[in-house]
Design an enzyme around this catalytic site. Structure first.
Site, PDB file in Angstrom:
ATOM      1  N   SER A 290       5.622  37.856 -15.339  1.00  0.00           N
ATOM      2  CA  SER A 290       5.617  37.704 -16.789  1.00  0.00           C
ATOM      3  C   SER A 290       5.340  36.250 -17.163  1.00  0.00           C
ATOM      4  CB  SER A 290       6.942  38.210 -17.361  1.00  0.00           C
ATOM      5  OG  SER A 290       6.863  38.377 -18.751  1.00  0.00           O
TER       6      SER A 290
ATOM      7  N   ASP B 100       4.687  44.811 -18.263  1.00  0.00           N
ATOM      8  CA  ASP B 100       5.353  43.653 -17.674  1.00  0.00           C
ATOM      9  C   ASP B 100       5.943  43.946 -16.293  1.00  0.00           C
ATOM     10  OD1 ASP B 100       7.261  41.488 -17.214  1.00  0.00           O
ATOM     11  OD2 ASP B 100       7.003  41.014 -19.333  1.00  0.00           O
TER      12      ASP B 100
END
Length: 365
Positions: A73, A212
């Site tokens: 991320s 993510d």
């Protein structure tokens, strides 16, 4: 991108055998930098790396001292930035100056707090919180047209494919088995690993629906360790890891939560991310020896800092950088910064000629 084109799961065609290990000098450590996910809280690891980099001298790049950089991320964006040749200071400044555009702060008054409550608890219950345009534009300006295969260091960047329900890893060409990801733009990889559910829409690309990587590997430390052990004939005791977090939120089950129910447990994703990070760190210490894993993570007091809370990240996490660096400076300097790593040379394309598309960049590979 539409799903009209035929596409197979990432895992289709994986070879059911161990990867052929590449030689690694017996007298050289394999040094890993691993960076957690955490949204705008990524300003902390960016600040830590910038401070360490400043001690190396003018023009020095901290990425030159590591053999592999993993990130999830926001940590993936940091990792890719280093691989793209950006200094840690440039990345830290990107968070500081472009953060308000990516995560616009609510007005600093009662009206702003009311709007934030409505947005986070009602509007966000049915829609993603932000349009990805500001993030995408920032990343396009930052990375340009640079490809993952142009990185100056090895990468492992996790995401998750929601079309086939599989873990998804982007990797550089540091092994002959890795035939696909080096052609992808860094911008695409960065958007895929940072498509946090509820914050952004999933990223449709290449026939996959990516979200993510933090949903399964917010701390990618153990993924990086496994990558080193699988791809190279390096003994565990020669693997050294610097792992930097974005601030873990302790998760405690109150008496009210013990009753159960969605209302009380809506923050359970925080518990999952916290537990995964602890597990990854402890597993790495068991595999490599506790002395070979350095973990730097800021202590967050009070309420958790949300992934998009720009003000608290700047007010609380940036000031925490100096103390964290001072506490670990000697150990980090001796373990990681005493000597540069050997330059990364991607596997020659001639070794890949005629190879079949084997979809080997999976988490189990």
């Amino acid at each position: 991108m539409s799903y009209e084109q035929p596409v197979l799961p990432r895992s289709a065609g994986s070879i059911p055998s161990r990867r052929v290990q590449q030689n690694w000098p017996a007298d050289r450590d394999f040094r890993i930098l691993s960076i957690d996910g955490g949204g705008i809280r990524g300003v902390f690891p960016a600040g830590v790396l910038a401070d360490f980099e400043a001690t190396l001298g003018a023009g020095a790049s901290i990425v030159d001292y590591f053999d592999l950089v993993a990130g999830t991320s926001t940590g993936g964006i940091l990792a890719l930035g280093l691989g793209a040749g950006k200094s840690a200071r440039e990345i830290r400044d990107l968070y500081m100056h472009r953060g308000p555009q990516i995560f616009p702060p609510a007005w600093d008054n009662a009206l702003g707090q009311i709007w934030k409550f409505i947005r986070n608890n009602f509007v966000n219950a049915a829609f993603h919180r932000y349009n990805r345009f500001a993030l995408e534009r920032t990343l396009e300006e930052f990375f340009g047209e640079k490809l993952l295969g142009e990185s100056k260091v090895r990468h492992v960047i996790p995401s998750f494919d929601g079309r086939f329900s599989e873990v998804f890893l982007f990797k550089t060409r540091h092994h002959a088995d890795y035939e696909q990801d080096w052609r992808r733009k860094m911008v695409e990889v960065a958007l895929a690993t940072s498509a946090a559910p509820t914050i952004y829409r999933a990223l449709d690309t290449g026939g996959f629906r990516l979200i993510d990587g933090g949903v399964w590997a917010n701390n990618p430390l153990i993924l990086a360790v496994i990558e080193a052990l699988v791809c190279y004939d390096v003994p565990p005791e020669r693997i050294k890891v610097l792992s930097i977090g974005c601030g873990q939120d302790p998760f405690r089950v109150t008496r009210r939560m013990a009753i159960g129910g969605l209302l009380h447990w809506r923050g359970v994703i925080g518990a999952a991310m916290h537990a995964q990070s602890l597990a990854a760190t402890n597993q790495a210490r068991l595999l490599l020896g506790p002395q070979n894993v350095v973990r730097i993570d800021p202590a967050i007091t009070g309420a958790p800092i949300e992934l998009d809370d720009y003000r608290r990240a700047m007010d609380e996490l940036l000031p925490a950088v100096a103390g964290a660096v001072a506490a670990s400076r000697d150990r980090v300097s001796s373990m990681f910064l005493a000597q540069k790593a050997a330059p990364f040379v991607p596997v020659s394309s001639t070794l890949l000629t005629g190879a079949k598309d084997r979809h080997l960049e999976t988490a189990t590979a």
